[in-house]
Design an enzyme around this catalytic site. Structure first.
Site, PDB file in Angstrom:
ATOM      1  N   GLU A   1       0.840  -1.206   0.000  1.00 43.71           N
ATOM      2  CA  GLU A   1       0.000   0.000   0.000  1.00 43.71           C
ATOM      3  C   GLU A   1       0.872   1.252   0.000  1.00 43.71           C
ATOM      4  O   GLU A   1       1.935   1.283   0.610  1.00 43.71           O
ATOM      5  CB  GLU A   1      -0.918   0.009   1.231  1.00 43.71           C
ATOM      6  CG  GLU A   1      -2.019  -1.030   1.149  1.00 43.71           C
ATOM      7  CD  GLU A   1      -2.942  -0.981   2.353  1.00 43.71           C
ATOM      8  OE1 GLU A   1      -2.712  -0.155   3.265  1.00 43.71           O
ATOM      9  OE2 GLU A   1      -3.898  -1.785   2.386  1.00 43.71           O
TER      10      GLU A   1
ATOM     11  N   LYS B   1     -12.146   7.179 -38.971  1.00 42.90           N
ATOM     12  CA  LYS B   1     -11.339   6.179 -38.268  1.00 42.90           C
ATOM     13  C   LYS B   1     -12.179   4.996 -37.826  1.00 42.90           C
ATOM     14  O   LYS B   1     -13.289   5.173 -37.327  1.00 42.90           O
ATOM     15  CB  LYS B   1     -10.697   6.839 -37.039  1.00 42.90           C
ATOM     16  CG  LYS B   1      -9.941   5.895 -36.132  1.00 42.90           C
ATOM     17  CD  LYS B   1      -9.169   6.672 -35.077  1.00 42.90           C
ATOM     18  CE  LYS B   1      -9.657   6.394 -33.693  1.00 42.90           C
ATOM     19  NZ  LYS B   1      -8.905   7.109 -32.658  1.00 42.90           N
TER      20      LYS B   1
HETATM   21  C1  R5P Z   1      -9.732   8.413 -29.531  1.00 48.54           C
HETATM   22  O1  R5P Z   1     -10.921   8.696 -29.696  1.00 48.54           O
HETATM   23  C2  R5P Z   1      -8.726   9.443 -29.174  1.00 48.54           C
HETATM   24  O2  R5P Z   1      -9.103  10.702 -29.630  1.00 48.54           O
HETATM   25  C3  R5P Z   1      -7.348   9.101 -29.698  1.00 48.54           C
HETATM   26  O3  R5P Z   1      -7.388   9.088 -31.111  1.00 48.54           O
HETATM   27  C4  R5P Z   1      -6.905   7.759 -29.212  1.00 48.54           C
HETATM   28  O4  R5P Z   1      -7.108   7.667 -27.844  1.00 48.54           O
HETATM   29  C5  R5P Z   1      -5.444   7.524 -29.526  1.00 48.54           C
HETATM   30  O5  R5P Z   1      -5.079   6.266 -29.067  1.00 48.54           O
HETATM   31  P1  R5P Z   1      -3.886   5.479 -29.744  1.00 48.54           P
HETATM   32  O6  R5P Z   1      -2.694   6.376 -29.730  1.00 48.54           O
HETATM   33  O7  R5P Z   1      -3.691   4.274 -28.868  1.00 48.54           O
HETATM   34  O8  R5P Z   1      -4.305   5.115 -31.122  1.00 48.54           O
END
Ligand code: R5P
Length: 287
Positions: free
Chosen positions: A35, A184
């Protein structure tokens, strides 16, 4: 008094300077059972401003302890600044039996804070999870400052439609350029597919703006696409540069020119401070 979490020491110091308030020394201990203990022995009342990014489970525990420590020491008001709020992307139950982790964290913080300040939370709707009053700080526009003055016919892009406002903020602060976004699809925690935007990037400098770069999967996919589309230089700008695992390598291999972020997460790319925004928000909520 400004009370720093371990992950936010530079930002807390900058906030203390901006607000002309003393910076507390936090003391740490760990017990044989594992802890942890975070204490603020010198705090003796008045307003406590806890500044603590919660980028790990330990950081969450530390934040709750710091809030409780200053309350126990007679704080008249506890203002909790969470520069980067971890678990914010778990803002819904993804499957049967799953928690809404962001809500659980927000409820826990609300037990010890009179006011909360969040810097670019992943979704604005997160504020409804808190029982305490929440002020949201938008620091995206600050990301324009470290970009070179000579960007050629700049194109400011977000990796998905949800982040288009961030790209627009940076474009506006930069003063010129076009804005667009990718579509995306996330297949898993590390697998992301981005589909082309309408704008032609050939021969232009591009700036991809997002709230978080975590594994770098999203950003590196977008960088790769732009480079194959003939973009000249591609910059990445993000509020929260988490850069976990091999994110840096992915970005380098994709052909990134430079990544810039803010000090909500303290990394070597955190070249922009959100301290002025935080100081203004703390003063605003206190009045
Ligand atoms: C998602 O909605 C966020 O806006 C970022 O695009 C995301 O968290 C990025 O994560 P990573 O770098 O793991 O692709």
């Amino acid at each position: 008094m400004i009370v720093p979490g371990a992950s936010s020491q530079a930002l807390a110091a900058a906030v203390a300077t901006a607000m002309d308030e003393p910076l507390a020394a936090v003391e740490y201990d760990r017990f044989p059972d594992g802890e942890t203990l975070a204490a603020v022995p010198e705090f003796d009342g008045g307003r406590a401003v806890v500044v603590a990014t919660t980028d790990s489970n330990d950081a969450w525990v530390e934040l709750l302890q710091l809030q409780d420590a200053v309350r126990e020491a007679g704080a008249a008001e506890v203002v909790t600044v969470i520069p980067y709020m971890g678990y914010a992307r778990q803002d819904e139950a993804f499957d049967a039996g799953h928690p809404v982790s962001a809500r659980a964290m927000a409820k826990a913080v609300s037990t010890g804070a009179d006011r909360v300040v969040l810097v670019n939370p992943h979704e604005e709707a997160l504020t409804s999870f808190f029982d305490a009053h929440v002020t949201v700080v938008d620091a995206a526009a600050r990301l324009a400052a470290p970009l070179p003055d000579d960007l050629s016919d700049p194109l400011f892009l977000s990796p998905d439609s949800g982040a288009i406002e961030l790209a627009e903020s940076v474009r506006e602060a930069y003063g010129r350029g076009e804005t667009d976004y990718f579509e995306k699809v996330r297949h898993s925690g590390t697998e992301v597919e981005v589909t082309p935007s309408d704008a032609d990037a050939a021969g232009r400098d591009a700036v991809i703006v997002d709230d978080i770069v975590a594994t770098g999967s999203t950003m590196s996919e977008a960088v790769s696409y732009l480079r194959s589309d003939g973009a000249a230089r591609v910059f990445a700008a993000c509020v929260h540069p988490l850069l976990v695992r091999n994110a840096r390598t992915k970005l380098e291999r994709a052909g990134i020119e430079r990544i810039v972020g803010t000090d909500t997460v303290e990394r070597d790319v955190s070249v922009v401070s959100v301290a002025p925004n935080v100081a203004a928000a703390v003063d605003a909520v206190t009045q």
